[in-house]
Design a protein around this motif. Structure first.
Motif, short mmCIF file in Angstrom:
data_model
loop_
_atom_site.label_atom_id
_atom_site.label_comp_id
_atom_site.label_asym_id
_atom_site.label_seq_id
_atom_site.Cartn_x
_atom_site.Cartn_y
_atom_site.Cartn_z
N SER A 1 0.00 -12.03 13.54
CA SER A 1 0.38 -13.25 13.27
C SER A 1 0.87 -13.58 11.88
O SER A 1 1.49 -14.69 11.53
N TYR A 2 0.56 -12.85 11.01
CA TYR A 2 1.07 -12.81 9.69
C TYR A 2 1.14 -11.26 8.95
O TYR A 2 0.30 -10.44 9.21
N LYS A 3 2.16 -11.05 8.17
CA LYS A 3 2.61 -9.79 7.51
C LYS A 3 2.38 -10.05 5.82
O LYS A 3 3.01 -11.00 5.42
N ALA A 4 1.66 -9.49 5.30
CA ALA A 4 1.55 -9.38 3.69
C ALA A 4 1.93 -8.24 3.22
O ALA A 4 1.07 -7.26 3.35
N GLY A 5 3.25 -8.07 2.43
CA GLY A 5 3.53 -6.81 1.92
C GLY A 5 3.31 -6.95 0.33
O GLY A 5 3.26 -8.10 -0.09
N TYR A 6 2.85 -5.77 0.05
CA TYR A 6 2.81 -5.74 -1.50
C TYR A 6 3.26 -4.52 -2.22
O TYR A 6 3.52 -3.67 -1.52
N ASN A 7 3.58 -4.35 -3.31
CA ASN A 7 4.32 -3.20 -4.21
C ASN A 7 3.20 -2.30 -4.87
O ASN A 7 2.44 -2.09 -5.36
N VAL B 1 -1.84 -8.40 8.90
CA VAL B 1 -1.83 -7.12 8.36
C VAL B 1 -1.25 -7.30 6.84
O VAL B 1 -0.46 -8.02 6.57
N ILE B 2 -1.77 -6.17 6.08
CA ILE B 2 -1.33 -5.90 4.71
C ILE B 2 -0.87 -4.47 4.80
O ILE B 2 -1.75 -3.85 5.03
N PHE B 3 0.32 -4.52 3.99
CA PHE B 3 1.07 -3.15 4.07
C PHE B 3 1.72 -3.11 2.63
O PHE B 3 1.86 -4.05 1.92
N VAL B 4 2.11 -1.76 2.35
CA VAL B 4 2.85 -1.37 1.26
C VAL B 4 4.18 -1.87 1.46
O VAL B 4 4.73 -1.44 2.73
N ASP B 5 4.80 -2.56 0.66
CA ASP B 5 6.44 -3.12 1.05
C ASP B 5 7.44 -2.19 0.55
O ASP B 5 7.94 -2.21 -0.26
N ASP B 6 7.41 -0.82 1.43
CA ASP B 6 8.50 0.10 1.18
C ASP B 6 9.02 0.59 2.59
O ASP B 6 8.61 -0.29 3.58
N GLU B 7 9.85 1.53 2.76
CA GLU B 7 10.31 2.02 3.84
C GLU B 7 9.35 2.37 4.88
O GLU B 7 9.37 2.03 5.92
N TYR B 8 8.36 2.91 4.48
CA TYR B 8 7.35 3.58 5.27
C TYR B 8 6.43 2.52 6.11
O TYR B 8 6.11 2.44 7.24
N GLY B 9 6.03 1.73 4.90
CA GLY B 9 5.06 0.58 5.35
C GLY B 9 5.93 -0.29 6.25
O GLY B 9 5.35 -0.89 7.28
N ARG B 10 7.21 -0.94 6.06
CA ARG B 10 7.91 -1.76 6.99
C ARG B 10 7.96 -1.14 8.28
O ARG B 10 7.94 -1.63 9.52
#
Length: 51
Positions: free
Chosen positions: A45-51, A18-27
């Motif tokens: 299996s893997y989490k990739a957060g971005y700003n 998963v690729i997600f926006v690293d903020d409260e809603y994304g987490r």
């Protein structure tokens, strides 16, 4: 997240990345997705957060 979990289940995938926006809603969304996937015998299996 239920729709995404249904999509994963339809293709019989057991692990996803998963690729997600690293903020409260994304987490929070990723947390819910992980729970729903577990019910369908799949996992993140893997989490990739971005700003």
């Amino acid at each position: 997240m239920n729709a995404i979990a249904d999509f994963v289940s339809y293709f019989r995938w057991r692990e996803v990345v998963v690729i997600f926006v690293d903020d409260e809603y994304g987490r929070n969304g990723i947390s819910v997705l992980g729970d729903v996937l577990a019910k369908k015998r799949a996992k993140i299996s893997y989490k990739a957060g971005y700003n």
